[in-house]
Design a protein around this motif. Structure first.
Motif, PDB file in Angstrom:
ATOM      1  N   MET A  13       0.829  -1.213   0.000  1.00  0.00           N
ATOM      2  CA  MET A  13       0.000   0.000   0.000  1.00  0.00           C
ATOM      3  C   MET A  13       0.864   1.263   0.000  1.00  0.00           C
ATOM      4  N   VAL A  14       1.986   1.201   0.724  1.00  0.00           N
ATOM      5  CA  VAL A  14       2.875   2.354   0.795  1.00  0.00           C
ATOM      6  C   VAL A  14       3.388   2.723  -0.593  1.00  0.00           C
ATOM      7  N   ARG A  15       3.658   1.684  -1.427  1.00  0.00           N
ATOM      8  CA  ARG A  15       4.139   1.932  -2.782  1.00  0.00           C
ATOM      9  C   ARG A  15       3.091   2.637  -3.631  1.00  0.00           C
ATOM     10  N   LEU A  16       1.820   2.413  -3.308  1.00  0.00           N
ATOM     11  CA  LEU A  16       0.744   2.990  -4.105  1.00  0.00           C
ATOM     12  C   LEU A  16       0.393   4.413  -3.702  1.00  0.00           C
ATOM     13  N   LEU A  17       0.763   4.822  -2.499  1.00  0.00           N
ATOM     14  CA  LEU A  17       0.331   6.134  -2.007  1.00  0.00           C
ATOM     15  C   LEU A  17       0.751   7.291  -2.911  1.00  0.00           C
ATOM     16  N   PRO A  18       1.990   7.343  -3.388  1.00  0.00           N
ATOM     17  CA  PRO A  18       2.336   8.443  -4.299  1.00  0.00           C
ATOM     18  C   PRO A  18       1.496   8.431  -5.570  1.00  0.00           C
ATOM     19  N   ARG A  19       1.231   7.250  -6.115  1.00  0.00           N
ATOM     20  CA  ARG A  19       0.415   7.174  -7.331  1.00  0.00           C
ATOM     21  C   ARG A  19      -1.010   7.652  -7.064  1.00  0.00           C
ATOM     22  N   ILE A  20      -1.547   7.241  -5.920  1.00  0.00           N
ATOM     23  CA  ILE A  20      -2.912   7.645  -5.573  1.00  0.00           C
ATOM     24  C   ILE A  20      -2.990   9.154  -5.392  1.00  0.00           C
ATOM     25  N   ALA A  21      -1.987   9.725  -4.710  1.00  0.00           N
ATOM     26  CA  ALA A  21      -1.980  11.172  -4.502  1.00  0.00           C
ATOM     27  C   ALA A  21      -1.890  11.923  -5.834  1.00  0.00           C
ATOM     28  N   LEU A  22      -1.054  11.426  -6.741  1.00  0.00           N
ATOM     29  CA  LEU A  22      -0.942  12.055  -8.055  1.00  0.00           C
ATOM     30  C   LEU A  22      -2.247  11.925  -8.837  1.00  0.00           C
ATOM     31  N   LEU A  23      -2.897  10.771  -8.731  1.00  0.00           N
ATOM     32  CA  LEU A  23      -4.200  10.572  -9.373  1.00  0.00           C
ATOM     33  C   LEU A  23      -5.226  11.561  -8.832  1.00  0.00           C
ATOM     34  N   LEU A  24      -5.279  11.722  -7.509  1.00  0.00           N
ATOM     35  CA  LEU A  24      -6.229  12.659  -6.901  1.00  0.00           C
ATOM     36  C   LEU A  24      -5.956  14.093  -7.344  1.00  0.00           C
ATOM     37  N   GLY A  25      -4.680  14.412  -7.549  1.00  0.00           N
ATOM     38  CA  GLY A  25      -4.349  15.736  -8.067  1.00  0.00           C
ATOM     39  C   GLY A  25      -4.921  15.947  -9.456  1.00  0.00           C
ATOM     40  N   ASN A  26      -4.895  14.900 -10.286  1.00  0.00           N
ATOM     41  CA  ASN A  26      -5.499  15.012 -11.607  1.00  0.00           C
ATOM     42  C   ASN A  26      -7.010  15.204 -11.517  1.00  0.00           C
ATOM     43  N   ILE A  27      -7.635  14.606 -10.529  1.00  0.00           N
ATOM     44  CA  ILE A  27      -9.073  14.832 -10.330  1.00  0.00           C
ATOM     45  C   ILE A  27      -9.327  16.298 -10.019  1.00  0.00           C
ATOM     46  N   ALA A  28      -8.567  16.832  -9.058  1.00  0.00           N
ATOM     47  CA  ALA A  28      -8.773  18.220  -8.633  1.00  0.00           C
ATOM     48  C   ALA A  28      -8.497  19.204  -9.763  1.00  0.00           C
ATOM     49  N   VAL A  29      -7.384  19.011 -10.446  1.00  0.00           N
ATOM     50  CA  VAL A  29      -7.034  19.919 -11.532  1.00  0.00           C
ATOM     51  C   VAL A  29      -7.975  19.719 -12.725  1.00  0.00           C
ATOM     52  N   GLY A  30      -8.294  18.461 -13.033  1.00  0.00           N
ATOM     53  CA  GLY A  30      -9.202  18.193 -14.136  1.00  0.00           C
ATOM     54  C   GLY A  30     -10.555  18.842 -13.942  1.00  0.00           C
ATOM     55  N   LEU A  31     -11.089  18.759 -12.726  1.00  0.00           N
ATOM     56  CA  LEU A  31     -12.381  19.389 -12.451  1.00  0.00           C
ATOM     57  C   LEU A  31     -12.287  20.912 -12.529  1.00  0.00           C
ATOM     58  N   SER A  32     -11.193  21.463 -12.064  1.00  0.00           N
ATOM     59  CA  SER A  32     -11.027  22.913 -12.138  1.00  0.00           C
ATOM     60  C   SER A  32     -10.969  23.390 -13.588  1.00  0.00           C
ATOM     61  N   ILE A  33     -10.372  22.572 -14.453  1.00  0.00           N
ATOM     62  CA  ILE A  33     -10.284  22.920 -15.871  1.00  0.00           C
ATOM     63  C   ILE A  33     -11.628  22.719 -16.575  1.00  0.00           C
ATOM     64  N   LEU A  34     -12.303  21.617 -16.258  1.00  0.00           N
ATOM     65  CA  LEU A  34     -13.526  21.253 -16.974  1.00  0.00           C
ATOM     66  C   LEU A  34     -14.794  21.863 -16.401  1.00  0.00           C
TER      67      LEU A  34
END
Length: 384
Positions: free
Chosen positions: A1-22
């Motif tokens: 799970m620890v290995r996945l945390l950076p990927r998950i955080a980066l994914l969530l950032g794309n959600i936040a930025v994607g919604l702000s753009i769209l």
């Protein structure tokens, strides 16, 4: 799970930025009514914004290439959050437009640098899957976020939505600060890096395919809600449902692409999902005015759109690893150029009452993308 945390955080950032753009796509009618402008003028928030995004993405990648990645991504989200608050407080259309364009200068940095960052922290063999996983954030933004934006806007107004988006950016920024390792330093980029890309026929044709496919998709997607109303008489609830369908199938398509790419390779996987996008937009065009056919078209189109773009990013990263930061930034730039071109064409057709036109325009753009794909397939199949 620890290995996945950076990927998950980066994914969530794309959600936040994607919604702000769209976000404007989910609230066009409300923005137009509250700011006393036409729907086409509200759509220009997307068109002009895409112009800023396409310039800022590669230029920003160059200017920030020596900044530590964690710091860059966290600061980017902080600026997007500040833009959300300022938008919520804006008194008129001109202010909303000015704030949005300023905010998007920073927002353009996130997606390509998130992809480049995850490529730095995973083994080489995991890069295509990891990049596709991070880009799932855009699928989730469409699947859950954009319908939710449409719903919330109808009930509490667009200003409240921008406050919520700002809060989301703050929370995700804190997660990135905690999850990403410190000291991630990207490959320093010079202007010559972009010249090297420009001289590569393989890379430039891959980028051109992104521009064409994005132009096709955004000819239709940005005006989805008003087109549904004009063609069928259905209201915001139906538009929210269509956004949800598009987003859910985009999520499914991206997961499927991540699963099958080891077997079929990036080029074949891209071709499959681009074909789904074309099939869906063609069904929308032919079935315009028939709600069921339009819904099926949106669903099939969603299966292909973000999955194919994920494969495009992975193709660029593998084709020239030392140039990945620059080439992925340019791919994002082409995505935004396509957003500007597509929303401009769709807006022009909508303003002239040609409500079936965006569907056919979408198909035409994507068929040209297929022709260019054939050229890349013939010339450098081994590198794609």
């Amino acid at each position: 799970m620890v290995r996945l945390l950076p990927r998950i955080a980066l994914l969530l950032g794309n959600i936040a930025v994607g919604l702000s753009i769209l976000a404007p796509a989910g609230m066009l009618a409300q923005l137009a009514g509250d700011l006393s402008v036409g729907v086409q003028d509200a759509g220009l928030l997307v068109t002009y914004g895409a112009g800023v995004l396409c310039i800022s993405s590669p230029v920003g990648a160059w200017l920030t290439s020596r900044i530590e990645r964690r710091t860059l991504l966290v600061v980017t989200l902080a600026i997007v959050a500040a833009g959300g608050i300022a938008t919520a407080l804006a008194p008129n259309y001109a202010t909303v437009l000015a704030v949005r364009l300023s905010m998007l200068v920073a927002a353009a940095l996130y997606t390509p640098q998130a992809a480049a960052t995850v490529a730095m922290i995973v083994p080489d063999k995991e890069r295509p899957g990891a990049i596709a996983f991070v880009f799932l954030g855009w699928s989730l933004a469409l699947a859950a976020g954009l319908p939710l934006i449409t719903f919330i806007t109808v009930h509490v107004g667009w200003r409240a939505v921008y406050v919520l988006l700002a809060m989301l950016c703050i929370v995700v920024g804190l997660m990135l600060r905690a999850a990403l390792p410190a000291g991630l330093q990207g490959q320093p980029l010079s202007l010559s890096s972009f010249g090297t890309i420009a001289r590569s026929s393989t890379l430039t044709l891959i980028l051109f395919i992104t521009l064409l496919s994005a132009s096709g998709q955004f000819s239709l997607t940005i005006y989805l809600a008003p087109l549904i109303e004009k063609l069928t008489g259905a209201g915001p609830a139906t538009a929210a449902l269509f956004f949800a369908i598009f987003g859910v199938t985009s999520l499914i398509g991206n997961i499927a692409a991540t699963t099958v790419v080891p077997r079929f390779g990036m080029q074949t996987t891209f071709a499959i999902f681009l074909g789904l996008t074309i099939a869906g937009t063609a069904l929308w065009a032919v079935g315009a005015g028939i709600l069921v056919l339009m819904g099926i078209g949106v669903a099939v189109s969603g299966l292909g759109f973000l999955a194919s773009n994920s494969m495009q990013q992975a193709r660029l990263a593998i084709a020239a690893p030392p140039l990945a930061g620059a080439s992925i930034a340019l791919n994002t730039s082409m995505l935004y150029v396509g957003q500007a071109v597509g929303s401009g064409v769709g807006g022009m057709l909508y303003a002239r009452g040609l409500y079936t036109g965006p569907g056919y325009a979408s198909v035409c753009f994507m068929l040209v993308a297929v022709a260019v794909l054939v050229l890349t397939w013939q010339r450098r199949p081994a590198q794609s």
